[in-house]
Write a protein that holds these residues in place. Structure first.
Motif, mmCIF file in Angstrom:
data_model
loop_
_atom_site.group_PDB
_atom_site.id
_atom_site.type_symbol
_atom_site.label_atom_id
_atom_site.label_comp_id
_atom_site.label_asym_id
_atom_site.label_seq_id
_atom_site.Cartn_x
_atom_site.Cartn_y
_atom_site.Cartn_z
ATOM 1 N N ASP A 1 103.068 52.491 54.196
ATOM 2 C CA ASP A 1 103.777 51.603 53.244
ATOM 3 C C ASP A 1 105.251 52.070 53.757
ATOM 4 O O ASP A 1 106.130 51.126 53.553
ATOM 5 N N LYS A 2 105.580 53.487 53.874
ATOM 6 C CA LYS A 2 106.686 53.760 54.293
ATOM 7 C C LYS A 2 107.370 53.111 55.414
ATOM 8 O O LYS A 2 108.533 52.880 55.589
ATOM 9 N N ALA A 3 106.460 53.034 56.315
ATOM 10 C CA ALA A 3 106.868 52.178 57.813
ATOM 11 C C ALA A 3 107.294 50.634 57.344
ATOM 12 O O ALA A 3 108.316 50.174 57.878
ATOM 13 N N THR B 1 99.989 48.143 48.415
ATOM 14 C CA THR B 1 100.954 47.534 49.271
ATOM 15 C C THR B 1 101.115 45.973 48.586
ATOM 16 O O THR B 1 102.244 45.363 48.664
ATOM 17 N N LYS C 1 99.994 55.707 52.771
ATOM 18 C CA LYS C 1 101.353 56.204 52.292
ATOM 19 C C LYS C 1 102.330 55.950 53.721
ATOM 20 O O LYS C 1 103.433 55.740 53.718
ATOM 21 N N LEU D 1 108.037 49.314 54.616
ATOM 22 C CA LEU D 1 109.497 49.238 53.786
ATOM 23 C C LEU D 1 110.574 49.736 54.602
ATOM 24 O O LEU D 1 111.702 49.193 54.326
ATOM 25 N N GLY D 2 110.562 50.334 55.684
ATOM 26 C CA GLY D 2 111.386 50.558 56.603
ATOM 27 C C GLY D 2 111.865 49.629 57.499
ATOM 28 O O GLY D 2 112.896 50.269 58.275
ATOM 29 N N ILE D 3 111.325 48.496 57.621
ATOM 30 C CA ILE D 3 111.660 47.483 58.618
ATOM 31 C C ILE D 3 112.190 46.291 57.952
ATOM 32 O O ILE D 3 112.026 45.983 56.699
ATOM 33 N N ASP D 4 113.138 45.617 58.745
ATOM 34 C CA ASP D 4 113.695 44.415 58.210
ATOM 35 C C ASP D 4 112.849 43.197 58.146
ATOM 36 O O ASP D 4 113.124 42.083 57.766
#
Length: 154
Positions: free
Chosen positions: A27-29, A57, A24, A31-34
């Motif tokens: 996955d959050k990290a 993922t 979790k 999704l939070g990057i470009d």
């Protein structure tokens, strides 16, 4: 018990944090990057981690870096760290190494069978280990390789 406390307690006891917790957070990290490229340090730790990570993922690693270091050298380094972790004592270190052999090495072997493992001899001095890693991340056509900066994590 909060998430952070639970994770700290498990680490102190040399246990592996449950997959769903780690995945979790990862996955959050992710999704939070470009960027479409990222490096995950020290994960997956076991076969269950690996399978769960790929299932959740839908990501399979492009490559796996394996820093190979003999147990005696690892013990020497960990015990001589002046800002070590609170669990840097010989009993916990040996426990962690056994967990690595039993749980993590099969993951390395799984990816090695797929030709994805790059093995680094981590018993060498820092500069040589860094040079070996830099080579892996240097595009074939970039001889200068000045785009990778050295940093020392704890």
């Amino acid at each position: 018990m909060g998430m952070t406390t639970m994770i700290q307690t498990m680490i102190k006891e040399g246990k592996i944090v449950p997959s769903e917790v780690t995945i979790k957070l990862l996955d959050k990290a992710i999704l939070g990057i470009d960027n479409d490229k990222f490096l995950i340090d020290g994960f997956p730790r076991n076969e269950e981690n690996r399978a769960a990570f790929e299932a959740v993922t839908k990501i399979e690693p492009e490559l796996v870096l394996f820093f190979d270091c003999p147990e005696e050298e690892m013990e020497r380094r960990l015990l001589s760290r002046n800002q070590g972790r609170e669990d840097d004592n010989i009993e916990t270190i040996r426990k962690r190494f056994k967990v690595f052999l039993d749980s993590s090495l099969p993951v390395v072997e799984y990816y090695a069978a797929k030709g994805k493992v790059k093995k680094i001899d981590a018993s060498k001095p820092v500069q040589e280990v860094f040079a070996a890693v830099k080579t892996i991340f240097t595009p074939k056509d970039d001889k200068a390789a000045n785009n990778v900066k050295e940093s020392h994590g704890k």
